[in-house]
Design an enzyme around this catalytic site. Structure first.
Site, PDB file in Angstrom:
ATOM      1  N   CYS A   1      -6.866  -0.114   7.001  1.00  0.00           N
ATOM      2  CA  CYS A   1      -7.393   0.920   6.122  1.00  0.00           C
ATOM      3  C   CYS A   1      -7.947   2.097   6.928  1.00  0.00           C
ATOM      4  O   CYS A   1      -8.745   1.919   7.836  1.00  0.00           O
ATOM      5  CB  CYS A   1      -8.489   0.326   5.247  1.00  0.00           C
ATOM      6  SG  CYS A   1      -9.143   1.477   4.040  1.00  0.00           S
TER       7      CYS A   1
ATOM      8  N   CYS B   1       0.863  -1.179   0.000  1.00  0.00           N
ATOM      9  CA  CYS B   1       0.000   0.000   0.000  1.00  0.00           C
ATOM     10  C   CYS B   1       0.903   1.233   0.000  1.00  0.00           C
ATOM     11  O   CYS B   1       1.608   1.499   0.980  1.00  0.00           O
ATOM     12  CB  CYS B   1      -0.895  -0.033   1.240  1.00  0.00           C
ATOM     13  SG  CYS B   1      -2.168   1.231   1.244  1.00  0.00           S
TER      14      CYS B   1
END
Length: 401
Positions: A374, A136
């Site tokens: 997240c 990410c």
């Protein structure tokens, strides 16, 4: 780029128009070679004094050492004359972002707190799975958008990350995983998501240039099918992303009504749901084999009703979208204004979407013990009071109008 554009400062807490920003020169005056395409490496060598033919050859050699071998020291480049190593070292650098802290979660997720050469902190996360490993990657230091559920959204935008700092995240992860020399098979790092800190389409030029190096078969060699760019809905830049980058698209949707999305994704006040979904329908290359992913964070009593699920299905079918929906259990953080939907509510929502023939898996939370999940990409240096966060949120909402 005009002189006026080059001098344009980052305009406070909101950046309504994605424009190129000038790079930040290194304090030592040397030129960073990471993030430069081959032709710019050649041009930099020629500008520094090499003859054109030699500059072309050296650029090819340096490119190979940087991206295939992972080398950051000119002295290790064995096919370049030793006498030239010092000359190169005086004028150029091959760096990674500085690692301030590295953490490993109980589930194997890794998070790095990184620092730019001019002292700004940002983060990246690596998520290993049985059949893939996803990195990410951040595109900005901070964020302009203030999505209300997102911890990263509580930060001000400090600056855009440069191509070297974006590519450097991938290279640093390869360092940590021991994946040099570069090879297409047997990698742990198989996928990239531009889903870290920042809005990638508000740093379009740098993200595009970095991903071209990542996708280059003689560079880091990741297929565009293994790269996903996530946007909160910067509609004017979406077609360009499809045409000029061509990677998979993920959209942070999170709500199906104007009222709720205006609240939790304030960019919706500028580019509404229907305009956003039309841009998705027009996204170059989207088809059933390359579906658009809609990210949908599950917020208790806010966006998680059966009616919301049915409206989501209706919208996807109205715009004839090749789509899948990632349902994301909300990851709570100190001062967050929302709670996570119950498992039963998430299951009911998922079932409604699945029964309509649209994939709607529930994402398994990862890295919660190290704040890597997240919406939790937030540097420790950015601790603020709730009152300060609320004040910034109001500023951003006012700027959107």
């Amino acid at each position: 780029m005009s002189a006026d554009t080059a001098l344009m400062p980052i305009p406070g807490p909101i950046d309504p128009v994605p424009v190129p920003r000038p790079g930040v020169a290194r304090a030592d005056g040397r030129v960073e070679l990471v993030g430069l395409p081959r032709e710019q490496i050649r041009a930099a060598l020629e500008t520094a004094g090499l003859e054109p033919k030699q500059a072309k050859l050296r650029a090819k050699q340096i490119w190979h050492w940087i991206y295939n071998r992972g080398v950051s020291d000119f002295a290790a480049m064995t096919d370049i004359a030793k006498a030239q190593h010092g000359w190169l070292t005086e004028r150029f650098v091959i760096t990674r972002p500085e690692v301030v802290e590295a953490q490993v979660s109980n589930d194997g997720t890794r998070k790095w707190l990184l620092r730019t050469h001019d002292g700004h902190d940002f983060e990246m996360v690596f998520i290993p799975d049985a059949d893939r490993g996803t990195l990410c990657v951040s595109s900005q230091v901070g964020c302009t958008l203030n999505c209300r559920f997102c911890h990263t959204g509580t930060m001000r935008l400090v600056r855009n990350l440069e191509p070297a700092e974006i590519v450097g995240q991938v290279m640093l992860a390869r360092d940590a995983l021991g994946e040099w020399p570069s090879q297409p098979e047997g990698r742990m790092l198989t996928n990239i998501v531009m889903m870290g800190m920042g809005e990638p389409l508000y740093n379009f030029d740098h993200v595009r240039d970095a991903l071209k190096i990542v996708m280059d078969g003689d560079g880091l060699g990741l297929s565009k099918r293994r790269i996903t760019l996530s946007t909160s809905g910067v509609v004017p830049m979406m077609a360009r992303a499809g045409e000029e980058i061509g990677v998979n698209l993920a959209v942070s949707l999170h709500a199906v009504t104007k009222e709720v999305r205006d609240e939790i994704v304030p960019l919706n006040r500028k580019y509404g749901i229907e305009e956003l979904l039309q841009a998705c329908a027009d996204y170059p290359g989207a088809n059933n084999a390359r579906r658009i992913t809609f990210e949908y964070v599950m917020l208790k009593d806010k966006n998680d009703s059966d009616a919301d699920a049915r409206e989501l299905v209706r919208l996807i079918k109205q715009f004839k979208l090749p789509a899948k929906v990632n349902l994301i259990p909300f990851n709570p953080w100190d001062g967050a204004p929302y709670e996570c939907s119950t498992p039963e509510r998430i299951r009911s929502f998922s079932n409604i979407v699945f029964e309509a023939g649209i994939s709607a898996p529930v994402r398994t939370p990862r890295g919660r013990d190290i704040d890597a999940a997240c919406g939790q990409l937030k540097t420790a240096a950015e601790k603020k009071s709730r009152a300060e966060l609320d004040r910034q949120a109001e500023e951003k909402l006012a700027a959107l109008g």
